[in-house]
Design a protein around this motif. Structure first.
Motif, PDB file in Angstrom:
ATOM      1  N   VAL A 105       4.663  -7.265  -0.951  1.00  0.00           N
ATOM      2  CA  VAL A 105       5.191  -8.411  -1.692  1.00  0.00           C
ATOM      3  C   VAL A 105       4.094  -9.462  -1.887  1.00  0.00           C
ATOM      4  O   VAL A 105       4.054 -10.143  -2.922  1.00  0.00           O
ATOM      5  N   THR A 155      12.558  -3.808   4.076  1.00  0.00           N
ATOM      6  CA  THR A 155      12.625  -5.189   4.571  1.00  0.00           C
ATOM      7  C   THR A 155      12.486  -5.119   6.087  1.00  0.00           C
ATOM      8  O   THR A 155      11.468  -5.477   6.643  1.00  0.00           O
ATOM      9  N   ARG A 207       8.350  -5.499   1.809  1.00  0.00           N
ATOM     10  CA  ARG A 207       8.641  -6.927   1.668  1.00  0.00           C
ATOM     11  C   ARG A 207       7.946  -7.763   2.743  1.00  0.00           C
ATOM     12  O   ARG A 207       8.028  -8.984   2.717  1.00  0.00           O
TER      13      ARG A 207
END
Length: 183
Positions: free
Chosen positions: A169, A121, A149
């Motif tokens: 993602v 992330t 992500r």
């Protein structure tokens, strides 16, 4: 093979929708659970093959494979078996007994390491692991992740290391949208 991996995120229930708090502390309306794949032998083998092929295609040479605990350990183990390269595990903090080491496995000064992670992330966890390995004298030649992500990790990691996500993602959501997958 990449398309097969993307499909597995949905067939194996490795992407969930709802309200989740991520390791980074951020809240999200979806959760990517790569552990659903890394505990499935077929999916884990596919991840390792994709990582090995991508590293080979990019000309990345490495002496060892490393992964931070916990999510990256099965991935690093599978990649070690796929490539024949020794495995290194980086603990979140030094163990409180025995040698007190934060690294399991041998790291010799100057060795080139391919560091792997399950999901990024912000990139904080894998960057901390890279720092531990560098303090031991290793050179991080690239960081390969199963899913990015796309929330800053790529840019942050890319400032210092070669960043290699297998899937983003955006690619997962594009597959969901094109297939009409239910949330």
């Amino acid at each position: 093979m990449k398309g097969q991996l993307v499909d597995m995120f949905f067939s194996e229930g490795a992407i969930l929708f709802g309200r989740f708090v991520l390791t980074s502390g951020r809240e999200s309306d979806y959760y990517i659970n790569v552990k659903k794949l890394s505990t499935n032998p077929g999916a884990l083998r596919l991840i390792a093959r994709l990582m090995a092929e991508k590293a080979r295609a990019l000309g990345i040479e490495f002496d060892r494979v490393a992964g931070p605990e916990l999510g990256a350990v099965p991935i690093a183990t599978a990649l070690s078996l796929e490539t024949g390269k020794p495995l290194v595990i980086v603990r979140k903090k030094p163990k409180g007994h025995g040698t007190g080491s934060q690294i399991e496995g041998e790291v010799k000064p100057g060795e080139r390491i391919l560091l792997v992670e399950d999901v990024t992330t912000t990139g904080g966890s894998v960057l901390r692991a890279a720092e531990v390995l560098e303090k031991a004298g290793a050179e991080i030649v690239a960081i390969s992740v199963v899913v990015d992500r796309e929330e800053g990790a790529g840019e942050r990691i890319g400032e210092k290391y070669r960043f290699i996500p297998l899937v983003t993602v955006s690619e997962l959501f594009a597959r969901r949208d094109s297939a009409g997958v239910e949330e």
